[in-house]
Motif scaffolding. Structure first.
Motif, PDB file in Angstrom:
ATOM      1  N   ALA A   1      -6.810  -1.859  -1.436  1.00 32.69           N
ATOM      2  CA  ALA A   1      -4.855  -2.413  -1.341  1.00 32.69           C
ATOM      3  C   ALA A   1      -5.898  -4.062   0.147  1.00 32.69           C
ATOM      4  O   ALA A   1      -5.798  -5.110   0.261  1.00 32.69           O
ATOM      5  N   ASP A   2      -7.249  -3.066   0.421  1.00 33.73           N
ATOM      6  CA  ASP A   2      -7.718  -4.172   1.552  1.00 33.73           C
ATOM      7  C   ASP A   2      -9.178  -5.062   0.501  1.00 33.73           C
ATOM      8  O   ASP A   2      -9.066  -6.043   0.463  1.00 33.73           O
TER       9      ASP A   2
ATOM     10  N   ASP B   1       0.438  -0.765   0.027  1.00 33.85           N
ATOM     11  CA  ASP B   1       0.077   0.513  -0.249  1.00 33.85           C
ATOM     12  C   ASP B   1       1.252   1.618   0.370  1.00 33.85           C
ATOM     13  O   ASP B   1       1.508   1.517   0.941  1.00 33.85           O
TER      14      ASP B   1
ATOM     15  N   ARG C   1       0.997  -7.844   3.753  1.00 38.17           N
ATOM     16  CA  ARG C   1       0.535  -6.462   3.228  1.00 38.17           C
ATOM     17  C   ARG C   1       1.645  -5.793   4.056  1.00 38.17           C
ATOM     18  O   ARG C   1       2.268  -5.918   5.072  1.00 38.17           O
TER      19      ARG C   1
ATOM     20  N   VAL D   1       0.027  -0.876  -5.069  1.00 37.75           N
ATOM     21  CA  VAL D   1      -1.135   0.324  -4.945  1.00 37.75           C
ATOM     22  C   VAL D   1      -0.693   1.568  -4.103  1.00 37.75           C
ATOM     23  O   VAL D   1      -0.356   2.048  -3.720  1.00 37.75           O
TER      24      VAL D   1
ATOM     25  N   HIS E   1       0.516   4.790  -0.034  1.00 40.52           N
ATOM     26  CA  HIS E   1      -0.261   5.981  -0.053  1.00 40.52           C
ATOM     27  C   HIS E   1       0.710   6.251   1.222  1.00 40.52           C
ATOM     28  O   HIS E   1       0.472   5.656   2.067  1.00 40.52           O
TER      29      HIS E   1
ATOM     30  N   ALA F   1       2.546  -2.066   4.142  1.00 35.50           N
ATOM     31  CA  ALA F   1       2.141   0.255   3.695  1.00 35.50           C
ATOM     32  C   ALA F   1       3.313   1.183   4.280  1.00 35.50           C
ATOM     33  O   ALA F   1       3.871   1.197   5.350  1.00 35.50           O
TER      34      ALA F   1
ATOM     35  N   CYS G   1      -6.545   4.572  -2.222  1.00 36.25           N
ATOM     36  CA  CYS G   1      -5.603   3.584  -2.176  1.00 36.25           C
ATOM     37  C   CYS G   1      -5.553   2.248  -0.987  1.00 36.25           C
ATOM     38  O   CYS G   1      -6.051   1.281  -0.995  1.00 36.25           O
ATOM     39  N   HIS G   2      -6.208   2.641   0.221  1.00 31.77           N
ATOM     40  CA  HIS G   2      -6.387   1.663   1.420  1.00 31.77           C
ATOM     41  C   HIS G   2      -7.354   0.590   1.475  1.00 31.77           C
ATOM     42  O   HIS G   2      -6.960  -0.433   1.192  1.00 31.77           O
TER      43      HIS G   2
END
Length: 194
Positions: free
Chosen positions: A24-25, A9, A40, A82, A11, A42, A20-21
């Protein structure tokens, strides 16, 4: 066939409302439901300094957060990145992450740096990018220039490819039903690890 997927992720803003979050989810949810293994990362939670000298990139030890990300990349068969398009390119913090991560000894050897053959072969990638402008304008007028640079000059250079892209334009003006459709598409991409 189940695949090992790393979702980055990209962002830099940890604010939960960033689309974006949610993308990704949705991708992670679809991939997990289809039996794929998912990890994942972030960008907004990673602590690492920017590189300012070539010597730091070539000889200094990578920060702990970067070493962990390198381990995740080694594990992964497919990377999903993302991020939002800012000023026509990826956010500076995401570029700094790539610079820190794709170091000599991990992504490149001395020979590979000279002819562009990286050590991360066998991995594919998907870029999911949000932007304020219409996606057709970015493709047609700007020729997706920054995504091509990311694909060719970073990912392909270290051996990752093929790389496919999903562009989501007019992000600030998307109606709720259109946002749901994009989330469903992200979930479908996750199910097929595409």
């Amino acid at each position: 066939m189940a695949r090992r997927i790393l979702i980055l992720d990209g962002h830099p803003d940890p604010e939960e409302k960033r689309f974006c979050h949610a993308l990704a989810d949705a991708y992670a949810s679809g991939a997990t439901a289809a039996g794929h293994e998912v990890r994942r990362v972030a960008l907004s939670t990673l602590g690492f300094p920017d590189l300012t000298r070539r010597d730091d990139w070539e000889t200094e030890a990578a920060p702990a957060a970067i070493v962990a990300l390198q381990d995740d990349i080694r594990w992964a068969q497919h990377l999903v990145i993302v991020f939002p398009l800012w000023f026509g390119g990826m956010p500076a913090r995401l570029k700094a992450l790539f610079e820190q991560t794709f170091r000599p000894g991990f992504a490149l050897g001395q020979r590979e740096r000279m002819i562009g053959l990286g050590r991360l072969k066998g991995r594919t990638a998907r870029l999911i990018v949000t932007m304020g402008m219409p996606a057709f304008v970015y493709r047609g007028f700007y020729l997706s220039h920054s995504l091509e640079a990311l694909r060719r000059n970073i990912l392909s250079f270290v051996g990752i490819g093929p790389t496919r892209t999903t562009l989501i334009g007019n992000i600030e003006m998307l109606a709720d039903d259109r946002c749901r459709q994009w989330l469903e598409k992200a979930s479908a991409l996750g199910r097929r690890a595409g």
